[in-house]
Design a protein around this motif. Structure first.
Motif, short mmCIF file in Angstrom:
data_model
loop_
_atom_site.label_atom_id
_atom_site.label_comp_id
_atom_site.label_asym_id
_atom_site.label_seq_id
_atom_site.Cartn_x
_atom_site.Cartn_y
_atom_site.Cartn_z
N TYR A 99 -68.11 -86.81 -44.77
CA TYR A 99 -67.37 -88.07 -44.77
C TYR A 99 -65.92 -87.80 -45.17
O TYR A 99 -65.60 -86.75 -45.73
N GLY A 100 -65.08 -88.76 -44.87
CA GLY A 100 -63.68 -88.68 -45.24
C GLY A 100 -63.13 -90.08 -45.36
O GLY A 100 -63.50 -90.84 -46.24
N PHE A 101 -62.27 -90.46 -44.40
CA PHE A 101 -61.64 -91.78 -44.45
C PHE A 101 -62.17 -92.71 -43.37
O PHE A 101 -61.53 -93.68 -43.01
N GLY A 102 -63.36 -92.44 -42.86
CA GLY A 102 -64.00 -93.30 -41.88
C GLY A 102 -65.40 -93.66 -42.32
O GLY A 102 -65.85 -93.28 -43.40
N GLU A 103 -66.11 -94.40 -41.47
CA GLU A 103 -67.49 -94.80 -41.74
C GLU A 103 -68.41 -93.97 -40.84
O GLU A 103 -68.51 -94.22 -39.63
N PRO A 104 -69.09 -92.98 -41.40
CA PRO A 104 -69.88 -92.04 -40.59
C PRO A 104 -70.96 -92.69 -39.74
O PRO A 104 -71.23 -92.26 -38.62
N PHE A 105 -71.61 -93.74 -40.25
CA PHE A 105 -72.75 -94.32 -39.54
C PHE A 105 -72.34 -95.29 -38.43
O PHE A 105 -73.20 -95.93 -37.83
N CYS A 109 -60.70 -101.71 -46.36
CA CYS A 109 -60.68 -101.76 -47.81
C CYS A 109 -59.25 -101.68 -48.34
O CYS A 109 -58.40 -100.96 -47.77
N ALA A 110 -59.00 -102.41 -49.40
CA ALA A 110 -57.66 -102.45 -49.97
C ALA A 110 -57.18 -101.05 -50.36
O ALA A 110 -57.92 -100.28 -50.97
N TYR A 111 -55.97 -100.75 -49.97
CA TYR A 111 -55.30 -99.49 -50.32
C TYR A 111 -55.94 -98.25 -49.70
O TYR A 111 -55.62 -97.13 -50.09
N CYS A 112 -56.85 -98.42 -48.77
CA CYS A 112 -57.48 -97.26 -48.14
C CYS A 112 -56.79 -96.94 -46.82
O CYS A 112 -56.65 -97.81 -45.95
N TYR A 113 -56.40 -95.69 -46.68
CA TYR A 113 -55.85 -95.19 -45.42
C TYR A 113 -54.71 -96.06 -44.90
O TYR A 113 -54.65 -96.42 -43.72
N ASP A 114 -53.83 -96.43 -45.82
CA ASP A 114 -52.65 -97.22 -45.47
C ASP A 114 -53.01 -98.50 -44.73
O ASP A 114 -52.35 -98.89 -43.76
N ASP A 115 -54.08 -99.14 -45.20
CA ASP A 115 -54.49 -100.43 -44.64
C ASP A 115 -54.83 -100.36 -43.16
O ASP A 115 -54.69 -101.34 -42.42
#
Length: 358
Positions: free
Chosen positions: A116-122, A74-80
């Motif tokens: 959750y945080g900066f990843g995809e839990p599922f 996603c744009a601008y998420c977690y430094d790309d």
């Protein structure tokens, strides 16, 4: 800072949406209340009001990042999604045993876990084992997900896990809008999975998970909000939240919407995080990274030097009242204490900024 801003993603929500959120969290509070939790809650609020630095309470909300690995960019998420630099937290995931050990330490004080945080839990099946473990301990669990998954059994397992709240991150309906924001994602797949979760909930005769569609508004997806509201109603979504995204101020103009324009020195929200705004995280909540690194909030999860300690290596209660936490609370109470700024994450936060003239 109010309770709703303690990591509950309400930035930009209007009054009606915030009222719905308050009602939902109030109901969850009562649902999971026990004498021990209520006593801890009362002590935590007393400590916050008095501005104490050493607490006789534990947090009653935890945000636990089980993984920082994601299937989208996603744009601008977690430094790309760039590779970690030296000293930064690598990509990884928490084990079920580690999660269980953490819940065993503090779960009897917790009303809620935001898993959750900066990843995809599922991405990983053990996430639902974690949800089930916490649920069985009378803790309400929320998960934020992009729902870009092709596992046909995932919706049934989500409902069976006891998950209380499912936050669906879907920022547009078309490939032109959602695809630009959520790079690598497929809005048709995500909405199909969302529909399947709601159908699985209906088939199970369950009222959970509560489905909360989180829609980050941009200039290029703003026109799709009416269609998103219609889709949410048709599918049976419980709530659609249109919120302010977190973009750098130098982002292209069309990333900013008429609803949430670019901030300026005198524009919307200018100074809203300045001194006096306060912070409740240091008393009510904390953020646990997948490797156990404990930070007071989600401000800077990549920098391992920002960790206040590691709750997979030492007792949670010991980290919660260690020197860094004491310094952070003292600085929050007295932002003029410049001697406390160096070496702690909170020293860089607007909530501890001294008032003009100090």
């Amino acid at each position: 800072m109010g309770l709703l801003d303690a990591g509950l993603a309400t930035k930009g929500a209007d009054a009606a949406e915030r009222l719905k959120i308050l009602k939902r969290h109030g109901q969850a509070f009562l649902r999971h209340a026990t004498p021990q939790k209520l006593w801890n809650f009362a002590k935590a609020e007393r400590n916050r009001i008095k501005g104490r630095t050493v607490l006789d309470s534990l947090p009653y909300i935890l945000k636990i990042e089980t993984t920082n690995i994601c299937n989208l960019r996603c744009a601008y998420c977690y430094d790309d999604r760039r590779p970690p630099a030296p000293g930064e937290r690598p990509y990884g995931r928490m084990t079920v045993a580690q999660f269980q050990g953490l819940v065993d330490q503090v779960g009897d004080r917790l009303f809620k876990i935001n898993l959750y945080g900066f990843g995809e839990p599922f991405l990983f099946p053990e996430t639902l084992d974690m949800v089930r473990y916490a649920t069985d301990k009378n803790i309400g669990v929320a998960v934020s997900t992009n729902l870009n998954h092709r596992d046909p059994d995932l919706p049934r397992r989500i409902v069976a896990s006891g998950l209380e709240v499912l936050i669906f991150s879907g920022h547009g309906l078309s490939h032109e809008t959602a695809g630009r924001f959520m790079r690598g994602g497929n809005p048709d797949l995500a909405l199909g999975t969302l529909a399947a979760v709601i159908e699985a909930r209906r088939a199970a005769g369950s009222r959970t998970p509560f489905i909360d569609w989180q829609y980050c508004v941009t200039g290029f997806n703003e026109h799709e909000i009416p269609a998103a509201r219609e889709a949410a109603k048709r599918l049976g979504v419980d709530q659609l939240r249109c919120i302010r995204p977190f973009f750098p101020e130098d982002a292209p103009a069309d990333w900013f919407s008429s609803r949430f324009p670019r901030r300026t020195a005198s524009g919307p929200d200018a100074g809203s995080a300045a001194a006096g705004g306060g912070c409740s995280w240091l008393y009510r909540a904390a953020y646990v990274n997948w490797d156990g690194g404990l930070i007071p909030c989600c401000r800077d999860p990549r920098d391992r030097a920002a960790d206040f300690g590691n709750v997979l290596e030492e007792p949670f209660a010991a980290v919660w009242n260690n020197g860094k936490y004491q310094a952070a609370r003292a600085l929050l109470a007295d932002p003029s204490r410049r001697d406390l700024r160096d070496g702690i994450l909170c020293g860089r936060c607007p909530a501890t900024r001294p008032a003009a003239g100090d």
